[in-house]
Design a protein around this motif. Sequence first.
Motif, PDB file in Angstrom:
ATOM      1  N   LEU A 186       0.830  -1.213   0.000  1.00  0.00           N
ATOM      2  CA  LEU A 186       0.000   0.000   0.000  1.00  0.00           C
ATOM      3  C   LEU A 186       0.865   1.264   0.000  1.00  0.00           C
ATOM      4  CD1 LEU A 186      -2.827  -1.042   2.512  1.00  0.00           C
ATOM      5  CD2 LEU A 186      -2.922  -0.960   0.018  1.00  0.00           C
ATOM      6  N   LEU A 187       1.960   1.232   0.768  1.00  0.00           N
ATOM      7  CA  LEU A 187       2.867   2.389   0.790  1.00  0.00           C
ATOM      8  C   LEU A 187       3.514   2.603  -0.583  1.00  0.00           C
ATOM      9  CD1 LEU A 187       4.610   1.911   4.270  1.00  0.00           C
ATOM     10  CD2 LEU A 187       2.977   3.687   3.616  1.00  0.00           C
ATOM     11  N   LEU A 188       3.913   1.508  -1.215  1.00  0.00           N
ATOM     12  CA  LEU A 188       4.511   1.625  -2.544  1.00  0.00           C
ATOM     13  C   LEU A 188       3.509   2.159  -3.558  1.00  0.00           C
ATOM     14  CD1 LEU A 188       6.762  -1.539  -3.026  1.00  0.00           C
ATOM     15  CD2 LEU A 188       7.457   0.861  -3.047  1.00  0.00           C
ATOM     16  N   LEU A 189       2.277   1.667  -3.478  1.00  0.00           N
ATOM     17  CA  LEU A 189       1.238   2.171  -4.386  1.00  0.00           C
ATOM     18  C   LEU A 189       1.023   3.665  -4.183  1.00  0.00           C
ATOM     19  CD1 LEU A 189      -1.442  -0.685  -4.285  1.00  0.00           C
ATOM     20  CD2 LEU A 189      -0.016  -0.008  -6.224  1.00  0.00           C
ATOM     21  N   ALA A 190       1.015   4.079  -2.916  1.00  0.00           N
ATOM     22  CA  ALA A 190       0.835   5.502  -2.618  1.00  0.00           C
ATOM     23  C   ALA A 190       1.975   6.324  -3.222  1.00  0.00           C
ATOM     24  CB  ALA A 190       0.771   5.705  -1.101  1.00  0.00           C
ATOM     25  N   TRP A 191       3.196   5.793  -3.115  1.00  0.00           N
ATOM     26  CA  TRP A 191       4.355   6.491  -3.699  1.00  0.00           C
ATOM     27  C   TRP A 191       4.227   6.591  -5.222  1.00  0.00           C
ATOM     28  CZ3 TRP A 191       8.687   9.324  -3.526  1.00  0.00           C
ATOM     29  CH2 TRP A 191       9.596   9.197  -4.571  1.00  0.00           C
ATOM     30  N   LEU A 192       3.860   5.480  -5.871  1.00  0.00           N
ATOM     31  CA  LEU A 192       3.755   5.478  -7.326  1.00  0.00           C
ATOM     32  C   LEU A 192       2.689   6.455  -7.806  1.00  0.00           C
ATOM     33  CD1 LEU A 192       4.022   1.631  -8.050  1.00  0.00           C
ATOM     34  CD2 LEU A 192       5.808   3.356  -8.271  1.00  0.00           C
ATOM     35  N   LEU A 193       1.555   6.475  -7.103  1.00  0.00           N
ATOM     36  CA  LEU A 193       0.467   7.372  -7.492  1.00  0.00           C
ATOM     37  C   LEU A 193       0.825   8.825  -7.218  1.00  0.00           C
ATOM     38  CD1 LEU A 193      -2.610   5.310  -6.217  1.00  0.00           C
ATOM     39  CD2 LEU A 193      -1.917   5.687  -8.585  1.00  0.00           C
ATOM     40  N   ALA A 194       1.447   9.069  -6.065  1.00  0.00           N
ATOM     41  CA  ALA A 194       1.760  10.452  -5.671  1.00  0.00           C
ATOM     42  C   ALA A 194       2.813  11.077  -6.578  1.00  0.00           C
ATOM     43  CB  ALA A 194       2.226  10.487  -4.218  1.00  0.00           C
ATOM     44  N   THR A 195       3.760  10.268  -7.053  1.00  0.00           N
ATOM     45  CA  THR A 195       4.852  10.811  -7.867  1.00  0.00           C
ATOM     46  C   THR A 195       4.643  10.597  -9.360  1.00  0.00           C
ATOM     47  OG1 THR A 195       6.108   8.730  -7.703  1.00  0.00           O
ATOM     48  CG2 THR A 195       6.492  10.420  -5.994  1.00  0.00           C
ATOM     49  N   GLY A 196       3.578   9.839  -9.714  1.00  0.00           N
ATOM     50  CA  GLY A 196       3.341   9.568 -11.130  1.00  0.00           C
ATOM     51  C   GLY A 196       4.384   8.653 -11.735  1.00  0.00           C
ATOM     52  N   THR A 197       4.994   7.808 -10.870  1.00  0.00           N
ATOM     53  CA  THR A 197       6.023   6.885 -11.358  1.00  0.00           C
ATOM     54  C   THR A 197       5.369   5.672 -12.011  1.00  0.00           C
ATOM     55  OG1 THR A 197       7.478   7.550  -9.546  1.00  0.00           O
ATOM     56  CG2 THR A 197       8.037   5.512 -10.694  1.00  0.00           C
ATOM     57  N   GLY A 198       5.806   5.325 -13.203  1.00  0.00           N
ATOM     58  CA  GLY A 198       5.278   4.158 -13.905  1.00  0.00           C
ATOM     59  C   GLY A 198       5.893   2.870 -13.374  1.00  0.00           C
ATOM     60  N   TYR A 199       5.195   1.759 -13.619  1.00  0.00           N
ATOM     61  CA  TYR A 199       5.677   0.454 -13.137  1.00  0.00           C
ATOM     62  C   TYR A 199       7.050   0.113 -13.723  1.00  0.00           C
ATOM     63  CZ  TYR A 199       5.903  -4.594 -12.444  1.00  0.00           C
ATOM     64  OH  TYR A 199       6.317  -5.855 -12.111  1.00  0.00           O
ATOM     65  N   ARG A 200       7.240   0.404 -14.994  1.00  0.00           N
ATOM     66  CA  ARG A 200       8.518   0.079 -15.636  1.00  0.00           C
ATOM     67  C   ARG A 200       9.669   0.868 -15.006  1.00  0.00           C
ATOM     68  NH1 ARG A 200       7.880  -2.882 -20.249  1.00  0.00           N
ATOM     69  NH2 ARG A 200       5.766  -2.975 -21.113  1.00  0.00           N
ATOM     70  N   ASP A 201       9.410   2.148 -14.707  1.00  0.00           N
ATOM     71  CA  ASP A 201      10.459   2.951 -14.066  1.00  0.00           C
ATOM     72  C   ASP A 201      10.771   2.408 -12.671  1.00  0.00           C
ATOM     73  OD1 ASP A 201      10.801   4.654 -16.194  1.00  0.00           O
ATOM     74  OD2 ASP A 201       9.255   6.048 -15.520  1.00  0.00           O
ATOM     75  N   TYR A 202       9.723   2.058 -11.919  1.00  0.00           N
ATOM     76  CA  TYR A 202       9.943   1.524 -10.568  1.00  0.00           C
ATOM     77  C   TYR A 202      10.739   0.224 -10.611  1.00  0.00           C
ATOM     78  CZ  TYR A 202       9.012  -1.342  -6.501  1.00  0.00           C
ATOM     79  OH  TYR A 202       9.159  -2.181  -5.438  1.00  0.00           O
TER      80      TYR A 202
END
Length: 237
Positions: A49-65
């Motif tokens: 859940l924390l990682l999802l929040a980070w990805l959504l908040a920063t607009g980071t794509g799955y491939r970049d992560y």
Amino acid sequence: MNTDAAMSVIRTSPLTGVFVTLLAYKLAVLFNRRCKGHPLSNPVLIGVLLLLAWLLATGTGYRDYMKGGVMVQMLLGPATVALAVPLYGNLSRLKRAAGPLAITIGFGGLVGIVSAVGVGWLLQLPQQVLLSLTTRAVTTPIAMSVSQGIGGIPELSAMFVILSGIFGAVIVKPLFGLLGLRDDMVLGTATGISAHGIGTARVFQLSETAGAFAGLAMGLNGVVTAILVPLLAPFLH
């Protein structure tokens, strides 16, 4: 360098993926301890859940992560091999129970496949989704590979695997408490069959012996599933 360019560099850096993953897990473990190990505070669940929040908040794509996340994923191999250490400590017990364990894992693997597909069929899910559900109880690499081979959607299979593991990790302790089961071998085997690596990590926190048997069941169930699913898949076409 302006702010947008700086954020782009941070989002796409492999080191960011590693750092955010480790930080999310560390915070999740602290939260779990603060909640005194409550099942709903499972570190994997909170970490995701924390990682999802980070990805959504920063607009980071799955491939970049995953440029950094893949470095953490590489550690899964050695960690899985390390499960053999506590299992070796229970070698005499393993030998005595080899026959029942083999039957349990084989039957449990079959039930896991049929039950998942059965629920999906009752919900009238599309054929590709049903095929993707067949591998929900094994580790992600096996699930994605088998799913792709039978015409499923590998990414969807990976999601089913993660959700199954988190659900199993959350429910295993209260369920066994409710059923009054205390045997570490039963706890580990049932968890390994149904909740693969995520569940195995959870029962390791409860008992090293249970974690060892969960690792064994997880590995053998992967083999069982890789054999059974291609044989059963034609019935879904």
